[in-house]
Design a protein around this motif. Structure first.
Motif, PDB file in Angstrom:
ATOM      1  N   HIS A   1       5.166  12.776  -8.119  1.00 29.83           N
ATOM      2  CA  HIS A   1       4.298  13.109  -6.974  1.00 29.83           C
ATOM      3  C   HIS A   1       2.967  13.730  -7.423  1.00 29.83           C
ATOM      4  O   HIS A   1       2.942  14.836  -7.970  1.00 29.83           O
ATOM      5  CB  HIS A   1       5.064  14.108  -6.088  1.00 29.83           C
TER       6      HIS A   1
ATOM      7  N   TYR B   1      -5.580  15.070  -4.837  1.00 28.89           N
ATOM      8  CA  TYR B   1      -6.680  14.106  -5.000  1.00 28.89           C
ATOM      9  C   TYR B   1      -7.936  14.742  -4.419  1.00 28.89           C
ATOM     10  O   TYR B   1      -7.881  15.334  -3.334  1.00 28.89           O
ATOM     11  CB  TYR B   1      -6.423  12.808  -4.220  1.00 28.89           C
TER      12      TYR B   1
ATOM     13  N   LYS C   1       3.477   6.400   6.733  1.00 32.60           N
ATOM     14  CA  LYS C   1       2.588   7.297   5.991  1.00 32.60           C
ATOM     15  C   LYS C   1       2.633   8.689   6.629  1.00 32.60           C
ATOM     16  O   LYS C   1       3.028   8.826   7.794  1.00 32.60           O
ATOM     17  CB  LYS C   1       1.150   6.754   6.008  1.00 32.60           C
TER      18      LYS C   1
ATOM     19  N   ASN D   1       0.099  19.295   2.674  1.00 33.26           N
ATOM     20  CA  ASN D   1       0.972  18.618   3.642  1.00 33.26           C
ATOM     21  C   ASN D   1       1.535  19.580   4.692  1.00 33.26           C
ATOM     22  O   ASN D   1       1.831  19.169   5.817  1.00 33.26           O
ATOM     23  CB  ASN D   1       2.085  17.878   2.902  1.00 33.26           C
TER      24      ASN D   1
ATOM     25  N   PRO E   1      10.117  14.951   7.407  1.00 36.05           N
ATOM     26  CA  PRO E   1      10.609  15.147   6.033  1.00 36.05           C
ATOM     27  C   PRO E   1       9.489  15.469   5.041  1.00 36.05           C
ATOM     28  O   PRO E   1       8.794  14.575   4.551  1.00 36.05           O
ATOM     29  CB  PRO E   1      11.259  13.799   5.710  1.00 36.05           C
ATOM     30  N   ILE E   2       9.331  16.756   4.719  1.00 38.56           N
ATOM     31  CA  ILE E   2       8.266  17.197   3.796  1.00 38.56           C
ATOM     32  C   ILE E   2       8.808  17.143   2.375  1.00 38.56           C
ATOM     33  O   ILE E   2       9.825  17.754   2.059  1.00 38.56           O
ATOM     34  CB  ILE E   2       7.840  18.642   4.145  1.00 38.56           C
ATOM     35  N   TYR E   3       8.104  16.396   1.517  1.00 35.19           N
ATOM     36  CA  TYR E   3       8.552  16.269   0.126  1.00 35.19           C
ATOM     37  C   TYR E   3       8.272  17.563  -0.647  1.00 35.19           C
ATOM     38  O   TYR E   3       7.148  18.101  -0.576  1.00 35.19           O
ATOM     39  CB  TYR E   3       7.800  15.136  -0.591  1.00 35.19           C
TER      40      TYR E   3
ATOM     41  N   ASN F   1       1.230  19.648  -1.816  1.00 37.56           N
ATOM     42  CA  ASN F   1       0.360  18.574  -2.337  1.00 37.56           C
ATOM     43  C   ASN F   1      -0.838  18.394  -1.418  1.00 37.56           C
ATOM     44  O   ASN F   1      -0.707  18.455  -0.202  1.00 37.56           O
ATOM     45  CB  ASN F   1       1.148  17.274  -2.438  1.00 37.56           C
TER      46      ASN F   1
ATOM     47  N   ARG G   1      -4.312  16.278  -0.135  1.00 38.88           N
ATOM     48  CA  ARG G   1      -5.023  15.004  -0.009  1.00 38.88           C
ATOM     49  C   ARG G   1      -6.324  15.280   0.741  1.00 38.88           C
ATOM     50  O   ARG G   1      -6.430  16.254   1.485  1.00 38.88           O
ATOM     51  CB  ARG G   1      -4.195  13.973   0.779  1.00 38.88           C
TER      52      ARG G   1
ATOM     53  N   SER H   1     -11.511   4.830  -1.729  1.00 42.78           N
ATOM     54  CA  SER H   1     -11.470   5.840  -0.670  1.00 42.78           C
ATOM     55  C   SER H   1     -10.251   6.747  -0.797  1.00 42.78           C
ATOM     56  O   SER H   1      -9.259   6.416  -1.441  1.00 42.78           O
ATOM     57  CB  SER H   1     -11.520   5.179   0.710  1.00 42.78           C
ATOM     58  N   SER H   2     -10.384   7.893  -0.151  1.00 42.35           N
ATOM     59  CA  SER H   2      -9.280   8.850  -0.083  1.00 42.35           C
ATOM     60  C   SER H   2      -8.334   8.451   1.049  1.00 42.35           C
ATOM     61  O   SER H   2      -8.506   7.393   1.671  1.00 42.35           O
ATOM     62  CB  SER H   2      -9.844  10.253   0.129  1.00 42.35           C
ATOM     63  N   ASN H   3      -7.365   9.311   1.363  1.00 51.03           N
ATOM     64  CA  ASN H   3      -6.352   8.992   2.385  1.00 51.03           C
ATOM     65  C   ASN H   3      -6.977   8.787   3.754  1.00 51.03           C
ATOM     66  O   ASN H   3      -7.641   9.683   4.280  1.00 51.03           O
ATOM     67  CB  ASN H   3      -5.353  10.146   2.502  1.00 51.03           C
TER      68      ASN H   3
ATOM     69  N   SER I   1       0.781  -1.242   0.000  1.00 51.85           N
ATOM     70  CA  SER I   1       0.000   0.000   0.000  1.00 51.85           C
ATOM     71  C   SER I   1       0.812   1.291   0.000  1.00 51.85           C
ATOM     72  O   SER I   1       0.234   2.373  -0.067  1.00 51.85           O
ATOM     73  CB  SER I   1      -0.924   0.004   1.228  1.00 51.85           C
TER      74      SER I   1
ATOM     75  N   TYR J   1       2.252   1.743  -7.557  1.00 53.54           N
ATOM     76  CA  TYR J   1       1.204   1.350  -6.598  1.00 53.54           C
ATOM     77  C   TYR J   1      -0.181   1.603  -7.190  1.00 53.54           C
ATOM     78  O   TYR J   1      -1.019   0.686  -7.252  1.00 53.54           O
ATOM     79  CB  TYR J   1       1.356   2.121  -5.273  1.00 53.54           C
TER      80      TYR J   1
ATOM     81  N   VAL K   1       3.157   4.101  -1.507  1.00 51.29           N
ATOM     82  CA  VAL K   1       3.601   4.627  -2.805  1.00 51.29           C
ATOM     83  C   VAL K   1       5.130   4.684  -2.901  1.00 51.29           C
ATOM     84  O   VAL K   1       5.711   4.264  -3.900  1.00 51.29           O
ATOM     85  CB  VAL K   1       2.990   6.035  -3.031  1.00 51.29           C
TER      86      VAL K   1
HETATM   87  O1  DAU Z   1      -5.199   8.375  -1.553  1.00 50.39           O
HETATM   88  C1  DAU Z   1      -5.269   7.095  -1.018  1.00 50.39           C
HETATM   89  C2  DAU Z   1      -3.876   6.563  -0.817  1.00 50.39           C
HETATM   90  O2  DAU Z   1      -3.331   7.296   0.279  1.00 50.39           O
HETATM   91  C3  DAU Z   1      -3.815   5.068  -0.552  1.00 50.39           C
HETATM   92  O3  DAU Z   1      -4.287   4.392  -1.680  1.00 50.39           O
HETATM   93  C4  DAU Z   1      -2.385   4.642  -0.225  1.00 50.39           C
HETATM   94  O4  DAU Z   1      -2.363   3.275   0.149  1.00 50.39           O
HETATM   95  C5  DAU Z   1      -1.889   5.469   0.941  1.00 50.39           C
HETATM   96  O5  DAU Z   1      -0.534   5.155   1.215  1.00 50.39           O
HETATM   97  C6  DAU Z   1      -2.015   6.959   0.639  1.00 50.39           C
HETATM   98  O6  DAU Z   1      -1.071   7.372  -0.402  1.00 50.39           O
HETATM   99  P1  DAU Z   1      -0.337   8.778  -0.337  1.00 50.39           P
HETATM  100  O7  DAU Z   1       0.873   8.720  -1.166  1.00 50.39           O
HETATM  101  O8  DAU Z   1      -1.284   9.894  -0.582  1.00 50.39           O
HETATM  102  O9  DAU Z   1       0.021   8.810   1.248  1.00 50.39           O
HETATM  103  P2  DAU Z   1       1.360   9.160   2.020  1.00 50.39           P
HETATM  104  O10 DAU Z   1       1.006   9.188   3.475  1.00 50.39           O
HETATM  105  O11 DAU Z   1       2.503   8.300   1.605  1.00 50.39           O
HETATM  106  O12 DAU Z   1       1.662  10.646   1.543  1.00 50.39           O
HETATM  107  C7  DAU Z   1       0.705  11.675   1.750  1.00 50.39           C
HETATM  108  C8  DAU Z   1       1.327  12.985   1.266  1.00 50.39           C
HETATM  109  O13 DAU Z   1       2.433  13.305   2.139  1.00 50.39           O
HETATM  110  C9  DAU Z   1       1.911  12.902  -0.128  1.00 50.39           C
HETATM  111  O14 DAU Z   1       1.731  14.154  -0.770  1.00 50.39           O
HETATM  112  C10 DAU Z   1       3.403  12.659   0.102  1.00 50.39           C
HETATM  113  C11 DAU Z   1       3.646  13.420   1.395  1.00 50.39           C
HETATM  114  N1  DAU Z   1       4.739  12.880   2.248  1.00 50.39           N
HETATM  115  C12 DAU Z   1       4.667  11.564   2.621  1.00 50.39           C
HETATM  116  C13 DAU Z   1       5.662  11.000   3.391  1.00 50.39           C
HETATM  117  C14 DAU Z   1       5.616   9.552   3.789  1.00 50.39           C
HETATM  118  C15 DAU Z   1       5.770  13.691   2.672  1.00 50.39           C
HETATM  119  O15 DAU Z   1       5.807  14.904   2.361  1.00 50.39           O
HETATM  120  N2  DAU Z   1       6.754  13.146   3.447  1.00 50.39           N
HETATM  121  C16 DAU Z   1       6.767  11.829   3.815  1.00 50.39           C
HETATM  122  O16 DAU Z   1       7.708  11.385   4.498  1.00 50.39           O
END
Ligand code: DAU
Ligand code: NAD
Length: 334
Positions: free
Chosen positions: A274, A278, A187, A247, A203-205, A210, A212, A175-177, A84, A148, A86
């Motif tokens: 990236h 969504y 995550k 974020n 660590p902000i990418y 972005n 969610r 579903s969303s996040n 799950s 993914y 990404v």
């Molecule tokens: O939208 C649903 C999806 O949400 C699910 O299908 C996935 O299984 C789930 O992992 C999630 O994916 P995201 O990529 O949106 O979630 P993630 O928590 O990895 O990242 C959320 C946002 O935060 C994304 O813009 C990337 C950012 N991020 C994430 C991580 C882990 C950062 O800035 N720094 C980080 O270290």
């Protein structure tokens, strides 16, 4: 008495779903089939493992010999099992294709052979790809942009094809996040909350802009149940709360809740490919009578408190293999 086969029930959403269903229904039996990958954690269901209505089977959804008798014995199959994360799919897509696509195929084949009342294929809003403005409807084309999300789109459409071709009663929540208790600390919200509790960098990418749509996990569980019970065969249902946050907003909320300084915010190299934003149109699921119960503010308070109060749960996970992954993933910046 209803017999549910839940796959991936030792993960974040699956474990919340099992606990949610057992707390609401007495006339139910749940079998949890989970391979216990790094993301599957028996601690997530410690409180219910002695419940007579619950049974755990360790196994792989790609293994037809394991899957077949479990599906034969089930009225409803809910396929939560997946790779799950990404970032991991960008580093090494192999297991995503295997589990998310081939594993779904194995389950669908068993369901076709034995017949089920319902096959619930847990999908995601990421199958649509990114949207700069407006909202995705269920009928919009799929444009997944990570290995993914492409693997989830493959599974989503494969499940649909079993409805069209074989009349298998498939329903597909997207579903969303999700956020909430028991999320593996890789995550955004679970990683940043646990890092902040340890005064470690967040660590902000890229620029952190972005967006969610954040949905509290038990609200998603209730939505999945609504789709399972009241959805129409062959239909997709978007599930989101309309909590669009970037974020930076999420990061500041966590720091504020914990009383930690903004100096923990650290900007790092952006995720490859990236997705910017969504956002979902949820009119269809709301017509089934579902709506989220948690406001974003309440959901975040509950979540941050849970990680503060359950340090032992996540400290155990943030060691060993996790540290290796974490160090290699962020090595350039942290
Ligand atoms: O939208 C649903 C999806 O949400 C699910 O299908 C996935 O299984 C789930 O992992 C999630 O994916 P995201 O990529 O949106 O979630 P993630 O928590 O990895 O990242 C959320 C946002 O935060 C994304 O813009 C990337 C950012 N991020 C994430 C991580 C882990 C950062 O800035 N720094 C980080 O270290
Ligand atoms: P997770 O990574 O926390 O849990 C996945 C579970 O699946 C783990 O318990 C793991 O051991 C198990 N698993 C993995 N491969 C398996 C295999 N081959 N056989 C059996 N079990 C296996 O994931 P999650 O965040 O709980 O997501 C659950 C489902 O919801 C996934 O299908 C995911 O794509 C989807 N989803 C997640 C989100 C989110 O925000 N987390 C949002 C939308 C959709």
């Amino acid at each position: 008495m209803r017999k549910l086969l839940v796959t991936g029930g030792a993960g974040f959403i699956g474990s919340n779903f099992i606990r949610y269903m057992l707390s609401r229904h007495s006339d139910i039996r749940i079998t949890n089939l989970d391979k216990l990958t790094y993301a599957g954690n028996p601690d997530n269901l410690r409180d219910i493992e002695q419940d007579d209505r619950y049974r755990f089977v360790k196994g792989d959804i790609c293994d037809a010999d394991t899957v077949d008798p479990l599906v034969r014995d089930a009225d409803v199959v809910l396929n939560f099992a997946a790779e799950s994360h990404v970032d991991r799919s960008i580093g090494k897509p192999d297991d995503f294709i295997r589990t998310d696509v081939f594993g779904t195929f194995v389950l669908l084949e068993a369901a076709r052979k034995h017949g089920v009342e319902r096959f619930v294929q847990i999908s995601t809003d990421e199958v649509y790809g990114s949207i700069e403005s407006g909202l995705f409807k269920e009928t919009d084309p799929l444009m997944p942009s990570s290995p993914y999300s492409a693997s989830k789109a493959g599974a989503d459409r494969l499940a649909f094809s079993y409805y069209v071709t074989y009349k298998l009663p498939v329903v597909i929540p997207r579903s969303s996040n999700n956020y909430g208790p028991y999320q593996f600390p890789e995550k955004l919200i679970s990683l940043f909350t646990t890092n902040a509790l340890d005064d470690k960098p967040l660590p902000i990418y890229g620029t952190g802009e972005n967006v969610r749509d954040w949905l509290f996990v038990t609200d998603n569980c209730e939505g999945v149940e609504a789709v399972m019970e009241r959805g129409t065969d062959g239909e997709v249902y978007n599930l989101g709360a309309g909590n669009e946050k970037n974020n930076l907003e999420i990061t500041r909320t966590i720091l504020r809740e914990l009383g930690k300084p903004e100096s923990l915010m650290t900007f790092v190299r952006d995720r490859q490919g990236h997705d910017l934003r969504y956002a979902l149109d949820t009119t269809k699921i709301r017509s089934l009578g579902w709506e989220p119960r948690h406001s974003f503010e309440d959901g975040m308070k509950e979540t941050v408190s849970w990680y503060r109060d359950n340090r032992r749960w996540w400290e155990k996970l943030k060691s060993g293999e996790y540290l290796e992954y974490y160090k290699s993933h962020y090595k350039r910046e942290l």
